[in-house]
Design a protein around this motif. Structure first.
Motif, PDB file in Angstrom:
ATOM      1  N   ARG A   1       0.825  -1.206   0.000  1.00 53.00           N
ATOM      2  CA  ARG A   1       0.000   0.000   0.000  1.00 53.00           C
ATOM      3  C   ARG A   1       0.863   1.261   0.000  1.00 53.00           C
ATOM      4  NH1 ARG A   1      -5.647  -0.033   2.991  1.00 53.00           N
ATOM      5  NH2 ARG A   1      -5.750   1.715   1.531  1.00 53.00           N
ATOM      6  N   LEU A   2       1.985   1.224   0.714  1.00 49.46           N
ATOM      7  CA  LEU A   2       2.923   2.336   0.656  1.00 49.46           C
ATOM      8  C   LEU A   2       3.373   2.588  -0.780  1.00 49.46           C
ATOM      9  CD1 LEU A   2       5.380   1.714   3.643  1.00 49.46           C
ATOM     10  CD2 LEU A   2       3.816   3.645   3.417  1.00 49.46           C
ATOM     11  N   GLN A   3       3.754   1.494  -1.438  1.00 53.51           N
ATOM     12  CA  GLN A   3       4.285   1.603  -2.792  1.00 53.51           C
ATOM     13  C   GLN A   3       3.212   1.994  -3.815  1.00 53.51           C
ATOM     14  OE1 GLN A   3       6.118  -2.271  -3.059  1.00 53.51           O
ATOM     15  NE2 GLN A   3       7.913  -1.642  -1.875  1.00 53.51           N
ATOM     16  N   GLU A   4       1.964   1.751  -3.459  1.00 53.98           N
ATOM     17  CA  GLU A   4       0.854   2.144  -4.329  1.00 53.98           C
ATOM     18  C   GLU A   4       0.403   3.574  -4.079  1.00 53.98           C
ATOM     19  OE1 GLU A   4      -1.961  -0.828  -3.340  1.00 53.98           O
ATOM     20  OE2 GLU A   4      -0.972  -2.419  -4.513  1.00 53.98           O
TER      21      GLU A   4
ATOM     22  N   ARG B   1       3.682  10.542  -1.382  1.00 54.07           N
ATOM     23  CA  ARG B   1       5.114  10.334  -1.557  1.00 54.07           C
ATOM     24  C   ARG B   1       5.722  10.087  -0.178  1.00 54.07           C
ATOM     25  NH1 ARG B   1       9.735  13.966  -2.874  1.00 54.07           N
ATOM     26  NH2 ARG B   1       8.349  15.713  -2.376  1.00 54.07           N
ATOM     27  N   VAL B   2       6.289   8.914   0.009  1.00 55.52           N
ATOM     28  CA  VAL B   2       6.825   8.527   1.319  1.00 55.52           C
ATOM     29  C   VAL B   2       8.227   9.102   1.455  1.00 55.52           C
ATOM     30  CG1 VAL B   2       7.255   6.636   2.916  1.00 55.52           C
ATOM     31  CG2 VAL B   2       5.478   6.403   1.179  1.00 55.52           C
ATOM     32  N   LEU B   3       8.421   9.937   2.461  1.00 59.06           N
ATOM     33  CA  LEU B   3       9.669  10.672   2.605  1.00 59.06           C
ATOM     34  C   LEU B   3      10.519  10.241   3.792  1.00 59.06           C
ATOM     35  CD1 LEU B   3       8.204  14.238   1.985  1.00 59.06           C
ATOM     36  CD2 LEU B   3       9.307  12.741   0.325  1.00 59.06           C
TER      37      LEU B   3
ATOM     38  N   THR C   1       0.073   9.086   7.110  1.00 59.84           N
ATOM     39  CA  THR C   1       0.966   8.295   7.948  1.00 59.84           C
ATOM     40  C   THR C   1       0.512   6.843   7.934  1.00 59.84           C
ATOM     41  OG1 THR C   1       1.213  10.211   9.405  1.00 59.84           O
ATOM     42  CG2 THR C   1       1.930   8.085  10.279  1.00 59.84           C
ATOM     43  N   LEU C   2       1.475   5.923   7.924  1.00 63.44           N
ATOM     44  CA  LEU C   2       1.168   4.499   8.036  1.00 63.44           C
ATOM     45  C   LEU C   2       1.967   3.933   9.184  1.00 63.44           C
ATOM     46  CD1 LEU C   2       0.672   1.866   5.264  1.00 63.44           C
ATOM     47  CD2 LEU C   2       2.153   1.329   7.208  1.00 63.44           C
TER      48      LEU C   2
END
Length: 396
Positions: A173-176, A181-183, A322-323
């Motif tokens: 899910r992060l990559q999707e 944009r995960v920083l 946030t995850l």
């Protein structure tokens, strides 16, 4: 074999000069065939691994091994009702490597034994399930990867979150783009550990083979506050809380961000709480800079209050939310902090063992392949090097 002869053999093994047994490709076996295991180190985590493998229908435990006869007897008693047949009890793991009927070695020893045992097992034609951290120093990790590839062995590192369905889904899910944009990612750990006190040099207990426990490490006198757990807090054998618990968080942080080697590493902290023999920090803040992304690991091993409400935590921060990884599941929050998804799952490590057994039969690489585990373990080593030298590490 005495200690000096063993060290000569182990050094030659690291250089690839000794082959103890067959080293062909991973064997092909029918799905119903059991993988025969020997478990090395059964006092704590090794006993848990032995019990977990014993529950799987396609695994058979043929050997239990420990340098402490007391731990060996306790583990054998704990497994007596769950094993199909009584395993052989040995104090020297080389007896396991000599048995052609054994397919794989499970390594659950102190950190300084992880790489030598893995390398010797690969050379003996055995596959390996090795607990984290993969190695005691960076060079050893490189030799583990080289041995696994040269001898075509399956080597799984015990970073079990790689095999948990809920964590796999969270990373997907992060990559999707679930949080944009995960920083940045952060791993945390807290615990109220007791003081280990000041040890005294005393005679080695009769049930303990201390020279073999030391194994490849240079000799030091036996003290009464070292074995079986406190070795974690001495640089000679352990890697501190960073290698003990930080590796689990850093592995998932690295996986979720899709990064490998950092450009810069900084570390702060110290040993603040107890007046005792512990050498490693009880308070850590380590930061890994990847240029356009970053990771921080923060820990206090002397205070019970949790970070983000979790004793052990992994959090990803994106420009849209946030995850949080929680046990074997996860939560997603939007930018305002409102929950948008909750997936609950236990932190079950049985899928990791099943993945290893499957790969032994098929020859495929496991989810926490040795190369993956060594790359994540390197973050622990770099953090400890930065701490111990007092320098910022600019890494190539």
């Amino acid at each position: 074999m005495n200690r000096r002869e063993f060290l000569v053999e182990a050094t030659a093994a690291a250089a690839g000069a000794i082959v103890v047994g067959a080293s062909g490709p991973a064997r092909a076996a029918s799905p119903s065939e059991r993988v025969v295991l020997g478990v090395m180190g059964v006092n704590g985590r090794g006993r848990d691994l032995a019990q977990g493998f014993a529950k799987l229908p396609d695994a058979e435990i043929a050997y239990l091994c420990d340098v402490d006869q007391r731990a060996l007897d306790r583990c054998a008693a704990a497994l007596s009702k769950s094993l199909r047949r009584a395993p052989k009890l040995v104090t020297d793991f080389r007896r396991i490597l000599e048995d052609p009927g054994v397919d794989a070695l499970v390594v659950a020893t102190p950190d300084h034994w992880h790489a030598p045992a893995t390398i010797l097992a690969c050379q003996a034609g055995k596959h390996v399930y090795c607990e984290k951290p993969a190695s005691h120093n960076p060079w050893e990790g490189e030799q583990m990867v080289a041995a696994a590839r040269k001898h075509q062995r399956v080597v799984q590192i015990g970073s079990q979150r790689r095999s948990m369905p809920g964590v796999i889904e969270a990373v997907q899910r992060l990559q999707e783009g679930a949080i944009g944009r995960v920083l940045f990612a952060k791993g945390t750990y807290n615990n109220a550990r007791a003081s280990i006190g000041h040890g005294k040099v005393v005679p080695v207990p009769a049930a303990l083979n201390y020279p073999l426990w030391e194994g490849p490490a240079p000799e030091l006198p036996y003290k009464d506050n070292l074995i079986h757990y406190n070795w974690h807090w001495f640089w000679h054998w352990g890697t501190g809380e960073l290698g003990n618990n930080g590796i689990h968080a850093l592995d998932v942080c690295r996986w979720g961000l899709g990064v490998t080697y950092p450009e810069r590493v900084t570390a702060g902290g110290g040993k603040y709480c107890h007046d005792d023999d512990q050498e490693t920090p009880d308070t850590y803040v380590v930061t890994y800079d990847y240029g356009d992304k970053g990771i921080t690991w923060e820990a206090r091993s002397w205070h019970p209050r949790a970070f983000e409400g979790q004793q052990f935590g992994i959090v990803f921060y994106g420009d849209q939310g946030t995850l949080l990884i929680e046990d074997g599941g996860y939560r997603i929050l939007d930018k305002a902090g409102k929950e948008t998804a909750v997936v609950k799952a236990p932190a079950d490590d049985q899928p990791h063992k099943r993945d290893f057994l499957s790969c032994v039969r098929t020859g495929e690489r496991p989810k926490a392949d040795v190369e993956v585990g060594v790359a994540s373990t390197l973050l622990c080593h770099l953090g400890n090097i930065a701490y111990r030298t007092g320098h910022v590490l600019n890494t190539d």
